[in-house]
Design a protein around this motif. Sequence first.
Motif, PDB file in Angstrom:
ATOM      1  N   ARG A  43      14.183  14.405  -0.718  1.00  0.00           N
ATOM      2  CA  ARG A  43      13.226  13.938   0.276  1.00  0.00           C
ATOM      3  C   ARG A  43      12.603  12.628  -0.213  1.00  0.00           C
ATOM      4  N   SER A  44      12.196  11.800   0.720  1.00  0.00           N
ATOM      5  CA  SER A  44      11.582  10.526   0.315  1.00  0.00           C
ATOM      6  C   SER A  44      10.184  10.736  -0.256  1.00  0.00           C
ATOM      7  N   GLY A  45       9.430  11.690   0.285  1.00  0.00           N
ATOM      8  CA  GLY A  45       8.114  12.011  -0.268  1.00  0.00           C
ATOM      9  C   GLY A  45       7.215  10.798  -0.389  1.00  0.00           C
ATOM     10  N   ASP A  46       6.649  10.606  -1.568  1.00  0.00           N
ATOM     11  CA  ASP A  46       5.793   9.447  -1.828  1.00  0.00           C
ATOM     12  C   ASP A  46       6.598   8.183  -2.105  1.00  0.00           C
ATOM     13  N   ALA A  47       7.913   8.323  -2.224  1.00  0.00           N
ATOM     14  CA  ALA A  47       8.788   7.192  -2.594  1.00  0.00           C
ATOM     15  C   ALA A  47       8.217   6.520  -3.853  1.00  0.00           C
ATOM     16  N   ARG A  52       0.410   2.366  -0.932  1.00  0.00           N
ATOM     17  CA  ARG A  52      -0.859   2.294  -1.666  1.00  0.00           C
ATOM     18  C   ARG A  52      -0.863   1.173  -2.702  1.00  0.00           C
ATOM     19  N   LEU A  53       0.287   0.893  -3.289  1.00  0.00           N
ATOM     20  CA  LEU A  53       0.362  -0.024  -4.433  1.00  0.00           C
ATOM     21  C   LEU A  53       0.868  -1.423  -4.070  1.00  0.00           C
ATOM     22  N   ILE A  58       3.241  -6.747  -5.099  1.00  0.00           N
ATOM     23  CA  ILE A  58       3.410  -8.140  -4.688  1.00  0.00           C
ATOM     24  C   ILE A  58       2.996  -9.078  -5.819  1.00  0.00           C
ATOM     25  N   ALA A  59       1.944  -8.726  -6.557  1.00  0.00           N
ATOM     26  CA  ALA A  59       1.542  -9.530  -7.713  1.00  0.00           C
ATOM     27  C   ALA A  59       2.656  -9.554  -8.767  1.00  0.00           C
ATOM     28  N   LEU A  60       3.337  -8.417  -8.957  1.00  0.00           N
ATOM     29  CA  LEU A  60       4.462  -8.366  -9.892  1.00  0.00           C
ATOM     30  C   LEU A  60       5.603  -9.280  -9.438  1.00  0.00           C
ATOM     31  N   ILE A  90      -1.756  -1.111  11.666  1.00  0.00           N
ATOM     32  CA  ILE A  90      -1.728  -2.559  11.912  1.00  0.00           C
ATOM     33  C   ILE A  90      -2.565  -3.278  10.865  1.00  0.00           C
ATOM     34  N   GLU A  91      -3.748  -2.733  10.563  1.00  0.00           N
ATOM     35  CA  GLU A  91      -4.613  -3.340   9.553  1.00  0.00           C
ATOM     36  C   GLU A  91      -3.947  -3.304   8.173  1.00  0.00           C
ATOM     37  N   HIS A  92      -3.234  -2.216   7.890  1.00  0.00           N
ATOM     38  CA  HIS A  92      -2.527  -2.130   6.602  1.00  0.00           C
ATOM     39  C   HIS A  92      -1.532  -3.279   6.472  1.00  0.00           C
ATOM     40  N   TYR A  93      -0.718  -3.489   7.489  1.00  0.00           N
ATOM     41  CA  TYR A  93       0.290  -4.544   7.391  1.00  0.00           C
ATOM     42  C   TYR A  93      -0.351  -5.931   7.406  1.00  0.00           C
ATOM     43  N   ARG A  94      -1.486  -6.068   8.053  1.00  0.00           N
ATOM     44  CA  ARG A  94      -2.233  -7.326   7.952  1.00  0.00           C
ATOM     45  C   ARG A  94      -2.606  -7.589   6.489  1.00  0.00           C
ATOM     46  N   ASN A  95      -3.035  -6.553   5.810  1.00  0.00           N
ATOM     47  CA  ASN A  95      -3.406  -6.704   4.405  1.00  0.00           C
ATOM     48  C   ASN A  95      -2.196  -7.000   3.517  1.00  0.00           C
TER      49      ASN A  95
END
Length: 282
Positions: A43-47, A52-53, A58-60, A90-95
């Motif tokens: 299962r993909s689960g938390d992948a 969240r991270l 992205i910084a990495l 939508i707000e998540h992807y904006r961030n």
Amino acid sequence: MMLQFPNDFLWGASTAAHQVEGNNIHSDFWVMENLEGSMFKERSGDAVDHYRLYREDIALMAELGLNAYRFSIEWARIEPEEGVYEESAIEHYRNVLKACHDNNITPIVTLHHFTTPVWVIRSGGWESKETPARFARYCGKVMRELCEFIPYVCTINEANISIVIAKIMKRHQSGGTAQVGINTDMAARMQTYMLEVSKAFGVPPQEVHSFLGPRTEKGLEVIFRAHTEARSIIRQISPQTQIGITMSLYDIQSIPGGEENAAHALHEELLQFKDYLKDDDF
């Protein structure tokens, strides 16, 4: 003299939301992964918990010297039920987009990367003539909300992938005498599993049309019409955004005598779709 890449060359990484974000509970693949007797090994689960991270991830990328990130916005998160839009998604992807810009990384957004909302599958999936309009409506919603952050957009990832999948399945099914027992067992497991999938989606087994499943010619047309209808609405909303699509392509070469087969494969997997792609930006 050593050749140099142009200063504006994009070196990047690419992900699919379902494979990295985790807990994509409103998508068809989440349902199929979590069924009893699932054909999925895991299962993909938390992948990798990218939902969240993402800031750290992205910084990495920036630390590694990358300057582009192609990631997918998950339709099943944005529109978990038909016509119901999840503002927190939508707000998540904006961030996520802001995090890219903050790290001098060019975001390249994919609007569909193989997973589909459950309600779309229940409504005919990628064989339904209604799906292009539904997909374009979702794309329009995303772009109205986020276009200021999106310089490039891919409508659909590997739009022709079902052709390759069908070829792989055909090779597997004709695997020779040594594989007969294995293939018979696999076919029985698959039949049982598809009955469970059918129950989960509430449609007959032959009407479960996920994106990665085998396609009819009508289904291929549905996928590419989804691209052209999405492209049209994106252009209206965000004319500055560059629009394209991605294809599953191989370096098709022929040995002597195989030229006709190679030409046929190239036409089947790419050239037949040229009319749908001719107005793309890339």
